[in-house]
Scaffold this motif. Structure first.
Motif, PDB file in Angstrom:
ATOM      1  N   PRO A  74       0.611  -1.191  -0.158  1.00 15.86           N
ATOM      2  CA  PRO A  74       0.038  -0.092   0.014  1.00 15.86           C
ATOM      3  C   PRO A  74       1.004   1.055  -0.011  1.00 15.86           C
ATOM      4  CG  PRO A  74      -0.724  -1.631   1.688  1.00 15.86           C
ATOM      5  CD  PRO A  74       0.305  -2.154   1.283  1.00 15.86           C
ATOM      6  N   ALA A  75       2.139   1.266   0.698  1.00 16.35           N
ATOM      7  CA  ALA A  75       2.856   2.361   0.746  1.00 16.35           C
ATOM      8  C   ALA A  75       3.391   2.714  -0.786  1.00 16.35           C
ATOM      9  CB  ALA A  75       3.967   2.366   1.533  1.00 16.35           C
ATOM     10  N   LEU A  76       3.729   1.621  -1.455  1.00 15.05           N
ATOM     11  CA  LEU A  76       4.218   1.707  -2.812  1.00 15.05           C
ATOM     12  C   LEU A  76       3.120   2.375  -3.805  1.00 15.05           C
ATOM     13  CD1 LEU A  76       6.599   1.526  -4.627  1.00 15.05           C
ATOM     14  CD2 LEU A  76       5.810  -1.071  -4.854  1.00 15.05           C
ATOM     15  N   LEU A  77       2.006   1.807  -3.351  1.00 11.31           N
ATOM     16  CA  LEU A  77       0.860   2.454  -4.366  1.00 11.31           C
ATOM     17  C   LEU A  77       0.598   3.774  -4.157  1.00 11.31           C
ATOM     18  CD1 LEU A  77      -1.613  -0.610  -4.055  1.00 11.31           C
ATOM     19  CD2 LEU A  77      -0.366   0.211  -6.223  1.00 11.31           C
ATOM     20  N   SER A  78       0.676   4.156  -2.930  1.00  5.94           N
ATOM     21  CA  SER A  78       0.440   5.558  -2.566  1.00  5.94           C
ATOM     22  C   SER A  78       1.550   6.489  -2.997  1.00  5.94           C
ATOM     23  CB  SER A  78       0.324   5.945  -1.068  1.00  5.94           C
ATOM     24  OG  SER A  78      -0.741   5.046  -0.443  1.00  5.94           O
ATOM     25  N   ALA A  79       2.681   5.919  -2.698  1.00 12.59           N
ATOM     26  CA  ALA A  79       3.845   6.829  -3.309  1.00 12.59           C
ATOM     27  C   ALA A  79       3.821   7.058  -4.824  1.00 12.59           C
ATOM     28  CB  ALA A  79       5.138   6.121  -3.170  1.00 12.59           C
ATOM     29  N   ASP A  80       3.221   5.919  -5.706  1.00 11.68           N
ATOM     30  CA  ASP A  80       3.149   5.843  -7.055  1.00 11.68           C
ATOM     31  C   ASP A  80       2.264   6.914  -7.650  1.00 11.68           C
ATOM     32  OD1 ASP A  80       3.789   4.870  -9.583  1.00 11.68           O
ATOM     33  OD2 ASP A  80       1.815   3.776  -9.597  1.00 11.68           O
ATOM     34  N   ARG A  81       1.085   7.200  -6.756  1.00 11.59           N
ATOM     35  CA  ARG A  81       0.114   7.845  -6.969  1.00 11.59           C
ATOM     36  C   ARG A  81       0.639   9.349  -6.721  1.00 11.59           C
ATOM     37  NH1 ARG A  81      -5.549   7.087  -4.407  1.00 11.59           N
ATOM     38  NH2 ARG A  81      -5.949   8.956  -5.712  1.00 11.59           N
ATOM     39  N   LEU A  82       1.245   9.616  -5.693  1.00 14.19           N
ATOM     40  CA  LEU A  82       2.064  10.960  -5.470  1.00 14.19           C
ATOM     41  C   LEU A  82       2.987  11.059  -6.573  1.00 14.19           C
ATOM     42  CD1 LEU A  82       2.583  10.542  -1.381  1.00 14.19           C
ATOM     43  CD2 LEU A  82       1.110  12.153  -2.945  1.00 14.19           C
TER      44      LEU A  82
END
Length: 74
Positions: free
Chosen positions: A34-42
C-alpha cells in the motif's frame, strides 16, 4: 533410521523456522505494497517537489523489497 534422530540432511528441523520466516517476509512485503501504491500516486502530483519525494519513497520501498527477497532462508 530412528524416529528419535532427525536426518541432518533432510532439513526437517529447519522447516518450521523457514516456514515462519517466509510468512514474516510475505507479511512485510504485503505491508509495503500500500505504501508503494500511495507513493506511485504521489509521483503523478503536479508539484515537482512532491513527485521527487514520491520517487525517493518508491526507490526506498523497492530496495527494501529486494533486500527481503534476497534474505537467505534458514
Amino acid at each position: 533410521m530412528d524416529d528419535d534422530h532427525a536426518d541432518p540432511l533432510s532439513g526437517s528441523d529447519l522447516a518450521p523456522e523457514a516456514q515462519s520466516q517466509n510468512q514474516v517476509l510475505h507479511d512485510v512485503r504485503g505491508q509495503l505494497s500500500p505504501a508503494l501504491l500511495s507513493a506511485d500516486r504521489l509521483s503523478q502530483h503536479p508539484d515537482p517537489k512532491v513527485r521527487e519525494l514520491a520517487e525517493q519513497i518508491i526507490r526506498s520501498i523497492e530496495q527494501a523489497a529486494r533486500r527481503l527477497k534476497d534474505l537467505p532462508l534458514r
